[in-house]
Design an enzyme around this catalytic site. Structure first.
Site, mmCIF file in Angstrom:
data_model
loop_
_atom_site.group_PDB
_atom_site.id
_atom_site.type_symbol
_atom_site.label_atom_id
_atom_site.label_comp_id
_atom_site.label_asym_id
_atom_site.label_seq_id
_atom_site.Cartn_x
_atom_site.Cartn_y
_atom_site.Cartn_z
ATOM 1 N N ASP A 214 45.266 66.944 2.123
ATOM 2 C CA ASP A 214 45.787 65.589 1.879
ATOM 3 C C ASP A 214 46.453 65.499 0.502
ATOM 4 O O ASP A 214 47.196 64.561 0.225
ATOM 5 C CB ASP A 214 44.647 64.567 1.942
ATOM 6 N N GLN B 135 38.838 61.016 6.318
ATOM 7 C CA GLN B 135 39.612 59.865 6.786
ATOM 8 C C GLN B 135 39.236 58.627 5.957
ATOM 9 O O GLN B 135 38.071 58.270 5.864
ATOM 10 C CB GLN B 135 39.312 59.626 8.280
ATOM 11 N N LYS C 2 45.609 63.176 14.945
ATOM 12 C CA LYS C 2 45.706 64.392 14.134
ATOM 13 C C LYS C 2 45.208 65.590 14.937
ATOM 14 O O LYS C 2 45.789 66.670 14.899
ATOM 15 C CB LYS C 2 44.866 64.253 12.856
#
Ligand code: NAP
Length: 365
Positions: free
Chosen positions: A192, A169, A125
């Site tokens: 997200d 994460q 990422k």
């Protein structure tokens, strides 16, 4: 979730995530507990107090990729190519924004623990951010960190004007309350798209979420980019997870498809799948969907990434999807490969969401 976590090992040489501290006292405190930080980074001199990584989008391929017309070749929906095109577009927008108002979008990632695949995914990422010129921030906490430490890191990023997107994460260590942690991310920086308010708005007519979860958004974007019609089509989503199946079904419905959802208790799934013009498989079962389950001419998006043993590979395994690609390709009109289909689109959508967020926060059109 074991299979899902393998998704993120989809690279042959896992690199240790480069660690970046942030400048606030809060996060420096956090970093002191993070066993993974090299000693010299614990008390950086004032002159080295920039703890984010950013770069100009110099590593991007030429502008021709941005302008190239996409065509389905050999029935293949090429997520890698589309993602590259999207990254090119993002890089242009990042530059335009920087030139116009001096703002560079920033993405913060919080990683807890030492799972190799999570570290690899985070570093991917970050690399993707660097390529398009987005600044990346990272806090890496040890496996035995407290929930409070994670919440403090989130709170720091929530307040930080240089950060426009925050992601935690997953998976988190077992002793942490995932819901509590995800709920702490500011809805306006929830790139997200997992915050219940974002999912709630996605589900409601007339409401717009701040962000749409990246993998589902990537599936729909792939269809759009290849001009594949969704409106009025029969769609079957296999899987109903919070991160893929459920939001992708909501998105298809928003696009006026008629949607059925197949899950582990569905009887005769093939009967439903055979009726679908669009199949989106997000199950985590290698090669579950057989070619004979696919309606002739259907479009198949395979989200699944499953490791299966392959002694010919140095790693001892290779990745396959939830759909038996060889069989389904003969019947479908278009299909995503695994790898190289939805996977690259997920990261491209994360970058897109970060750019959208920065533009919204700074009211930049
Ligand atoms: P998940 O949370 O384990 O959910 C799997 C879903 O599949 C559940 O809804 C489950 O039904 C359903 N299911 C399981 N076995 C089934 C069966 N035999 N028949 C029908 N439905 C079945 O998985 P996930 O996180 O959504 O991930 C799904 C797959 O996508 C995994 O392979 C993962 O690695 C991959 N993935 C890829 C990306 C990417 O970027 N490409 C991103 C995320 C995930 P129940 O609800 O009834 O249990």
């Amino acid at each position: 979730m074991a299979a899902a976590s393998m998704v993120f090992t989809d690279c042959s040489s896992p690199a240790a995530a480069r660690l970046i501290q942030r400048t606030t006292p809060l996060l420096l405190r956090t970093a002191q507990n993070a066993v993974v930080f090299p000693r010299r980074l614990l008390n950086p001199p004032r002159s080295l107090s920039i703890h984010s990584s950013s770069s100009s989008p110099s590593q991007l391929s030429s502008a021709s990729i941005v302008n190239e017309k996409l065509e389905i070749v050999n029935k293949r929906l090429d997520g890698k190519k589309v993602a590259e095109k999207i990254r090119g577009e993002i890089a242009e927008e990042v530059l335009r924004m920087k030139d116009a108002i001096g703002v560079v979008p920033g993405l913060a990632v919080i990683l807890v623990g030492d799972r190799e695949e999570s570290a690899t995914y985070v570093s991917k990422k970050k690399e993707a951010c660097e390529v398009v010129g987005i600044t990346s921030f990272e806090v890496h906490l040890p496996e035995n960190a407290t929930e409070q430490q994670v919440l403090e890191a989130i709170s720091g990023f929530n307040e930080d004007p240089a950060v426009h997107g925050i992601l935690v994460q997953l998976p988190l260590p077992r002793h942490m309350d995932e819901q509590n942690i995800l709920n702490a991310v500011s809805i306006e920086k929830d790139v997200d798209g997992f915050h219940p308010l974002n999912i709630g708005c996605l589900a409601m007519r007339g409401r717009e979420p701040f962000f749409v979860p990246c993998t589902p958004k990537g599936c729909i974007e792939l269809l759009h980019r290849y001009d594949i019609p969704i409106k009025g089509k029969r769609a079957v989503v296999i899987g109903r997870s919070n991160i893929v199946g459920m939001p992708v079904a909501l998105l298809l419905q928003r696009e006026d498809a008629t949607v059925s959802i197949v899950h582990s208790r569905t009887k005769n799934p093939e009967e439903l799948i055979k009726q679908a013009d669009i199949v989106i498989a997000a199950v985590g079962q290698a090669n579950m969907v057989k070619g004979s389950w696919v309606k002739p001419g259907a479009v198949v998006i395979d989200v699944g990434i499953n490791p299966i043993e392959d002694k010919t590979k140095r790693s001892g395994f290779r990745l396959v999807g939830d759909v038996c690609y060889k069989e389904a390709k003969e019947i479908a009109s278009a299909i995503t490969p695994v790898p190289g289909g939805v996977g690259p689109m997920t990261i491209a959508m994360l970058l897109t969401n970060t750019l959208i967020s920065a533009k919204r926060i700074h009211n930049f059109q």
